[in-house]
Design a protein around this motif. Structure first.
Motif, PDB file in Angstrom:
ATOM      1  N   ASP A   1       1.027  -1.271   0.036  1.00  6.99           N
ATOM      2  CA  ASP A   1       0.003  -0.089   0.013  1.00  6.99           C
ATOM      3  C   ASP A   1       0.727   1.225   0.050  1.00  6.99           C
ATOM      4  N   VAL A   2       2.077   1.203   0.647  1.00  3.54           N
ATOM      5  CA  VAL A   2       2.910   2.324   0.626  1.00  3.54           C
ATOM      6  C   VAL A   2       4.222   1.895   0.514  1.00  3.54           C
ATOM      7  N   ILE A   3       5.298   2.614  -0.150  1.00 11.09           N
ATOM      8  CA  ILE A   3       6.799   2.121  -0.079  1.00 11.09           C
ATOM      9  C   ILE A   3       7.360   3.561   0.453  1.00 11.09           C
ATOM     10  N   VAL A   4       8.310   3.574   1.467  1.00  9.84           N
ATOM     11  CA  VAL A   4       8.702   4.806   1.852  1.00  9.84           C
ATOM     12  C   VAL A   4      10.405   4.810   1.655  1.00  9.84           C
ATOM     13  N   GLY A   5      10.684   5.794   1.110  1.00  9.26           N
ATOM     14  CA  GLY A   5      12.274   5.786   0.704  1.00  9.26           C
ATOM     15  C   GLY A   5      12.865   6.869   1.897  1.00  9.26           C
ATOM     16  N   ASP A   6      13.692   6.281   2.630  1.00  7.72           N
ATOM     17  CA  ASP A   6      14.291   7.121   3.784  1.00  7.72           C
ATOM     18  C   ASP A   6      15.884   6.688   3.769  1.00  7.72           C
ATOM     19  N   ALA A   7      16.648   6.139   2.777  1.00  7.91           N
ATOM     20  CA  ALA A   7      17.810   5.884   3.004  1.00  7.91           C
ATOM     21  C   ALA A   7      18.669   7.063   2.364  1.00  7.91           C
ATOM     22  N   PHE A   8      19.990   6.983   3.274  1.00  7.12           N
ATOM     23  CA  PHE A   8      20.915   7.992   3.152  1.00  7.12           C
ATOM     24  C   PHE A   8      22.389   7.384   3.207  1.00  7.12           C
ATOM     25  N   GLY A   9      23.205   7.940   2.575  1.00  5.88           N
ATOM     26  CA  GLY A   9      24.653   7.953   2.601  1.00  5.88           C
ATOM     27  C   GLY A   9      25.071   9.135   2.737  1.00  5.88           C
ATOM     28  N   GLY A  10      25.448   9.629   4.057  1.00  7.13           N
ATOM     29  CA  GLY A  10      25.763  11.098   4.624  1.00  7.13           C
ATOM     30  C   GLY A  10      24.338  11.942   4.270  1.00  7.13           C
ATOM     31  N   LEU A  11      24.485  13.071   3.387  1.00  5.41           N
ATOM     32  CA  LEU A  11      23.490  13.804   3.269  1.00  5.41           C
ATOM     33  C   LEU A  11      22.511  13.456   1.868  1.00  5.41           C
TER      34      LEU A  11
END
Length: 489
Positions: A348-358
């Motif tokens: 139902d939902v996909i959340v993108g919240d991946a970071f390498g530094g900024l």
């Protein structure tokens, strides 16, 4: 010198240079971030050290008996390796920032000298091995090949084994100690015995400095320098800091508490636009704030793709995560590979919240990746992502353009100053093949001083979409003059 010992010295010292080069990214990350610019600065600095060291080492070997040079050179390289952590720890706070100058200065201060000195070993050994000009090609070719083989092994050993098994300090102490012992032994064998005691004292002093230098990390995982900060205003609040950037805030007594504005904006978008209760997939886990919130508030299963296996254990130990009781399944995987393998998963939902530094890792930003996202979503599913950018918002606009071309509807959420390009910080993007009509009222209910730009394509202006062939995410991000901690993100 026996040919076997000559080859072994070149093999080991060349490998040591590459061990230091791979370690450099971990050592510098708390001060200058973990970005493409950081790796570029490190590689360029180490290559400069190799070039200068090889050249000067050859000149010195032609002017001074190489038997008198070899041992002291290796011992000095070991001492300089031991000094990497004290030097970076001393200058890192003053040079902290994302500017290219900061990266190059800190990399040069910490890693240029040991790379140069250790690279001087190869021409010194070549000089020792050349007994006749008839063998020049054979000797140089053999030692060059062994040096390259050592560099390859040093790279693989550090990246695949050492950093996963050990913290930075014991790796540096082990490497530096090995080089110092080898150098002093050769010094004793090949050259007069004088000044050996002073070399040993210098090595012990360097090792002591390394051992006493405060480490910026509470935990060193295979990917991150991690710290946990207590909230002085909220006894049960914990902030997860990775490589100097605040990634997650978790209230261990109340997982429904969302401290960061971007977290509240993402949840507001999900509760407004996604199916209720939402079955979600999360790209990047960190402190598991949003997946645990959705699981607790809506009772639905949440899948988290987190590439760093240490973070789930950290969430259990420090953030009160109970995987047997909470419907949150953490998968240790690169989200792009994992999501592509799921096919039509009907999230139902996909959340993108991946970071390498900024920066969001570039391969999680492109149209090709979004095709996999769209395939894994239900027909009316929602994709929402968190990103950080600063004026002129070049990366955010390129990402908005990419989402607008991948989905029927795409919107940008953020404070007016960030949307207008006068202030930097977090922005949230939302995209779906279904209309996004409720975002404005959802932001109001979340009590956020944010606005919604409902047409991401218009907001993106003339920005080009990001594709696998060309996704210069790090270059589009404007360097930040101050440290990330000072931004209040």
């Amino acid at each position: 010198m026996p040919a076997f010992l000559a080859g072994l010295l070149v093999f080991v010292t060349s490998g040591a240079v590459l061990v230091l080069e791979i370690l450099a990214a971990r050592v510098l990350a708390p001060y200058v971030g973990d970005t493409l610019q950081t790796y570029t600065g490190i590689i360029g600095t180490v290559l400069a050290g190799i070039a200068i060291g090889t050249w000067l080492g050859g000149r010195l070997a032609d002017r001074i008996d190489p038997r008198h040079l070899l041992g002291p050179t290796i011992a000095l390289g070991g001492i300089l390796a031991l000094l990497v952590l004290p030097i970076v720890g001393l200058f890192g706070p003053a040079l902290a920032g994302r500017e290219v100058v900061s990266i190059l200065l800190l990399a040069a201060l910490g890693f240029f000298a040991p790379a140069a000195v250790l690279s001087a070993v190869t021409p010194t050994v070549v000089k020792l091995q050349l007994s006749t000009l008839d063998e020049t090609g054979t000797v140089v070719g053999r030692l060059s090949a062994l040096g390259t083989a050592g560099a390859i092994l040093g790279t693989f050993l550090t990246g695949f084994v050492l950093l996963a098994a050990f913290a930075t300090r014991p790796i540096v102490l082990g490497l530096g100690g090995l080089l110092v012992v080898a150098g002093i032994a050769l010094w004793w064998w090949l050259a007069p015995r004088r000044r050996l005691a002073s070399a040993g004292v210098a090595a012990l002093a360097a090792a002591a400095l390394t051992g006493l230098t405060p480490v910026a990390c509470e935990l060193e995982s295979a990917y991150h320098c991690v710290q946990i900060e207590e909230d002085p205003d909220r006894e049960s609040g914990r902030t997860l800091v990775m490589d100097a950037l605040r990634h997650s805030y978790v209230d261990v007594d109340d997982v429904a508490h969302l401290e960061f504005d971007y977290s509240r904006a993402i949840v507001a978008a999900i509760e407004s636009e996604a199916s209720n209760p939402p079955h979600g997939y999360h790209i990047g886990g960190a402190g598991l704030t949003i997946p645990r919130y959705l699981a607790a508030e809506h009772g639905t299963d949440q899948v988290v793709a987190e590439i760093d296996p240490a973070l789930e254990a950290l969430a259990i130990d420090r953030f009160g995560f109970e995987p047997r009781e909470e419907p949150v399944d953490v998968v240790v995987a690169d989200a792009r590979l994992d999501l592509a393998g799921r096919g039509d998963a009907d999230f139902d939902v996909i959340v993108g919240d991946a970071f390498g530094g900024l920066a969001v890792p570039w391969h999680l930003t492109t149209k090709e990746f979004l095709a996999d996202v769209r395939a894994a979503l239900a027909d009316d599913g929602l994709y929402t992502m968190n990103l950080i950018d600063h004026p002129p918002q070049a990366f955010a606009r390129a990402q908005a353009r990419t989402l607008a071309e991948a989905f029927e509807h795409a919107a940008v959420l953020g404070p007016a100053e960030r949307l207008d390009g006068t202030e930097g910080g977090n922005l949230v993007l939302a995209a779906s093949d279904a209309p996004l009509d409720g975002l404005g009222s959802a932001i109001d209910r979340a009590d956020l001083d944010w606005e919604v730009r409902g047409n991401a394509a218009d907001w993106a202006g003339d920005a080009d979409p990001l594709v696998d062939e060309h996704a210069p995410v790090d270059q589009l991000l404007t360097p930040v003059p101050q440290g990330a901690r000072e931004l209040g993100l």
